[in-house]
Design an enzyme around this catalytic site. Structure first.
Site, PDB file in Angstrom:
ATOM      1  N   GLY A   1      70.945  29.276 -14.574  1.00  0.00           N
ATOM      2  CA  GLY A   1      69.969  28.366 -14.107  1.00  0.00           C
ATOM      3  C   GLY A   1      68.742  28.795 -14.498  1.00  0.00           C
TER       4      GLY A   1
ATOM      5  N   GLY B   1      61.122  21.018  -5.558  1.00  0.00           N
ATOM      6  CA  GLY B   1      60.141  21.012  -6.423  1.00  0.00           C
ATOM      7  C   GLY B   1      59.687  22.296  -6.959  1.00  0.00           C
TER       8      GLY B   1
ATOM      9  N   GLU C   1      54.939  20.639   1.395  1.00  0.00           N
ATOM     10  CA  GLU C   1      56.160  21.098   1.880  1.00  0.00           C
ATOM     11  C   GLU C   1      55.594  22.239   2.693  1.00  0.00           C
ATOM     12  OE1 GLU C   1      59.193  22.684  -0.734  1.00  0.00           O
ATOM     13  OE2 GLU C   1      59.457  20.689  -1.638  1.00  0.00           O
TER      14      GLU C   1
ATOM     15  N   HIS D   1      68.013  27.130   5.481  1.00  0.00           N
ATOM     16  CA  HIS D   1      67.137  25.957   5.355  1.00  0.00           C
ATOM     17  C   HIS D   1      67.481  25.192   6.744  1.00  0.00           C
ATOM     18  CE1 HIS D   1      65.692  22.125   3.910  1.00  0.00           C
ATOM     19  NE2 HIS D   1      65.138  22.646   2.852  1.00  0.00           N
TER      20      HIS D   1
ATOM     21  N   ARG E   1      59.907  27.867   7.526  1.00  0.00           N
ATOM     22  CA  ARG E   1      61.434  27.515   7.440  1.00  0.00           C
ATOM     23  C   ARG E   1      62.181  28.453   8.429  1.00  0.00           C
ATOM     24  NH1 ARG E   1      63.403  26.990   1.496  1.00  0.00           N
ATOM     25  NH2 ARG E   1      62.172  24.995   1.514  1.00  0.00           N
TER      26      ARG E   1
ATOM     27  N   HIS F   1      70.520  29.137   2.345  1.00  0.00           N
ATOM     28  CA  HIS F   1      70.241  28.299   1.342  1.00  0.00           C
ATOM     29  C   HIS F   1      69.501  29.428   0.241  1.00  0.00           C
ATOM     30  CE1 HIS F   1      67.767  25.088  -0.568  1.00  0.00           C
ATOM     31  NE2 HIS F   1      66.682  25.645  -0.415  1.00  0.00           N
TER      32      HIS F   1
ATOM     33  N   ARG G   1      60.820  33.542   1.932  1.00  0.00           N
ATOM     34  CA  ARG G   1      60.222  32.875   0.558  1.00  0.00           C
ATOM     35  C   ARG G   1      59.440  31.741   0.971  1.00  0.00           C
ATOM     36  NH1 ARG G   1      62.304  28.315  -2.663  1.00  0.00           N
ATOM     37  NH2 ARG G   1      63.942  28.329  -1.132  1.00  0.00           N
TER      38      ARG G   1
END
Ligand code: SIN
Length: 538
Positions: A21, A56, A120, A237, A283, A344, A379
């Protein structure tokens, strides 16, 4: 009984990077001036959580933004468990690492030549760089994997599965692995190994994470005696598409950033009454609100209403989501879309310092498989790719300065008989995913966690050791190992904070302003110690 473990093929390198990743590839590419690099990945080079990231990269690059504001938003989302130095490192070093990513070929979306910033949840300003609208992760993987694949100093080993870290005289000197699909033994030897193996979403039956996310690096580090940290914090999420099968398709939070709103089955816009930031609340709060609404309505989803987003904006900003929903038969201009929370991101992982050092000399770790307090209990959206970049660069700066292997150590590393492989029946994975979803999901309580502790503890005690095993059997064993720690940590933390919500302890409790750190005892079970978190001034 002694198991006949076949002799492995031996490969020697200067650096071993496990995982492909953003964190793994960024690290690998920055090591190439210092020696030969092996990039080991258990699937195709591009198959990782990064590939599917939509939102993003959050970074304070815009002239109206600054790292201090980004730091503050990160600390608030982290709910009192962030390490201030780690967060400051992330936000201050973020801009340069993103510029470096662009130098390597990353193409962010621009308007009239200028970078475009998205919004966001829980960000005070527009600060999310994105690519091809909602395909940021794919573009990151494209840019990095293209260079990795052709770089003369890098050798890529696809379909090669980490089984164990190779430890000689208290130092990591490489890894044992299986070359798939035949599970042939192979050993990689190097003075420095860097874990970049990602998260563990596949511990849950409802997850946005691809099939590769099975906690392999965390489980291997645990077996090698490294401490893990913050394992109780799994981020859900709020808006995965509700559909059959796994993983669930993510509907980016950026859509709510552009105006989409959550509605109950009968049309009520429920978030504004629950939080001042409404649909853009942190979130964890939105995920719990969705669960509460589903319970109230007796449904397994709520609805996402895109109608506030202008049609032209919709198409240019979210081409990937529009395409996928159309492919699945949704008319997004006419209907509201069913969504539900899904596992998530994992805030826990291998304990590191801000230089990416683990407890084991010779072993560094970067990205989602680590935990150093940079995300605290929750996070902030779009901080994960940035984390991979910033700490990937740090690992690449540190690794060449670590001691080389002595001739004697190299001899032992190449001659040592490999340990047997840990494996679990593949069917256990299905049971585990459902159990984790129901007992250690968005909401937990002591009684169900204690039950899960018993069941998963028994499964862990039954793990088999065999000369070789299939990928799925090794992954099932790794998921059991890390799930056990999630359960233990969630049971021990008798409060609710960030992504960890206990219905029997629904309040935040300041005596719990400390991170839980897990170390294996002689039987492989966890002993928990604590790191008190200093006041971060928020
Ligand atoms: C999203 O696009 O909603 C996910 C972004 C993230 O997880 O940071």
């Amino acid at each position: 009984m002694l198991l006949e473990v076949p002799r492995p093929n031996i490969r020697e390198f200067d650096f071993i990077v496990i995982g492909s990743g953003v964190a793994g590839l960024f690290t690998a590419l920055h090591l190439t001036d210092h020696g030969k690099v092996a990039v080991i990945t258990k699937d195709r080079l591009t198959e990782s959580n990064t590939e599917y990231a939509q939102g993003g990269i959050a970074v304070a690059l815009h002239e109206d933004d600054n790292p201090r504001d980004h730091e503050r938003d990160t600390l608030i989302a982290g709910a009192g468990l962030c390490d201030l130095e780690a967060v400051r490192t992330l936000t201050v070093e973020g801009p340069d690492s993103v510029r470096e990513l662009m130098r390597l070929g990353m193409r962010f979306d621009r308007s009239a030549g200028e970078l475009v910033y998205g919004r966001e949840a829980a960000h005070g300003v527009r600060r999310i760089l994105h690519a091809s609208g909602d395909e940021t992760g794919h573009e990151v993987e494209r840019a990095l994997s293209r260079r990795t694949a052709v770089h003369p100093a890098i050798e890529v080993f696809e379909h090669t599965l980490l089984t164990d870290l190779l430890v000689v005289e208290g130092r990591c000197v490489g890894v044992d692995a299986l070359a798939l699909p035949d599970s042939e033994r192979v050993r990689f030897v190097a003075p420095v190994t860097i874990l970049a193996t990602g998260g563990l979403g596949q511990a849950y039956s409802i997850t946005t994470n691809p099939l590769v996310t099975t906690g392999d690096g965390m489980a291997a580090a645990w077996r090698a005696g490294c401490r893990l940290r913050d394992m109780e914090f799994v981020q859900f999420h709020p808006t995965a598409l509700f559909h059959e099968g796994s993983p669930k398709f993510l509907i980016s939070e950026a859509m709510r950033g552009e105006g989409a709103i959550l509605r109950s089955e009968d049309g009520e816009h429920f978030m504004p009454a629950l939080h001042p930031q409404g649909d853009l609340a942190p979130r964890d709060i939105v995920a719990r609100a969705v669960v509460a609404q589903m319970r109230k309505d007796g449904t397994d989803h709520v609805l996402l209403d895109f109608s506030p987003i202008p049609r032209e904006r919709f198409l240019s900003r979210f081409p990937g989501i529009v395409g996928e929903l159309a492919h699945r038969g949704f008319d997004i201009y006419q209907e509201r879309i069913p969504v539900c929370p899904a596992a998530h991101y994992f805030m826990g992982g291998v304990a590191t310092d801000i230089s990416t050092r683990t407890d084991l000399p010779g072993l560094l770790a970067v990205g989602e498989c680590t935990s150093l307090g940079v995300h605290g209990a929750n996070r902030l959206a779009s901080n994960s790719l940035l984390d991979g970049l910033v700490f990937g660069l740090r690992a690449a700066n540190l690794a060449p300065r670590l001691p080389k292997l002595s001739y004697e150590l190299l001899g032992v590393a190449t001659q040592m008989t490999p340990p047997p492989v840990r494996c679990a029946p593949v069917a256990v994975h299905g049971h585990l995913r459902r159990l984790m979803q129901d007992y250690a999901g968005v909401e937990r309580d002591g009684e169900s966690l204690a039950e899960a502790q018993q069941v998963v503890g028994d499964w862990c005690r039954q793990l088999a050791t065999v000369p070789s095993a299939s990928r799925s059997e090794v992954e099932a064993a790794n998921l059991l190992t890390v799930s056990r720690l999630i359960i233990e940590g969630a049971l021990a933390r008798t409060e609710s904070r960030g992504a960890h919500f206990r219905t029997d302890y629904p309040e935040i409790d300041d005596t719990w302003r400390r991170a839980q750190v897990y170390q294996a005892d002689a039987d492989g079970g966890p002993v928990i110690t604590y790191i008190d978190i200093a006041d971060d001034g928020v």
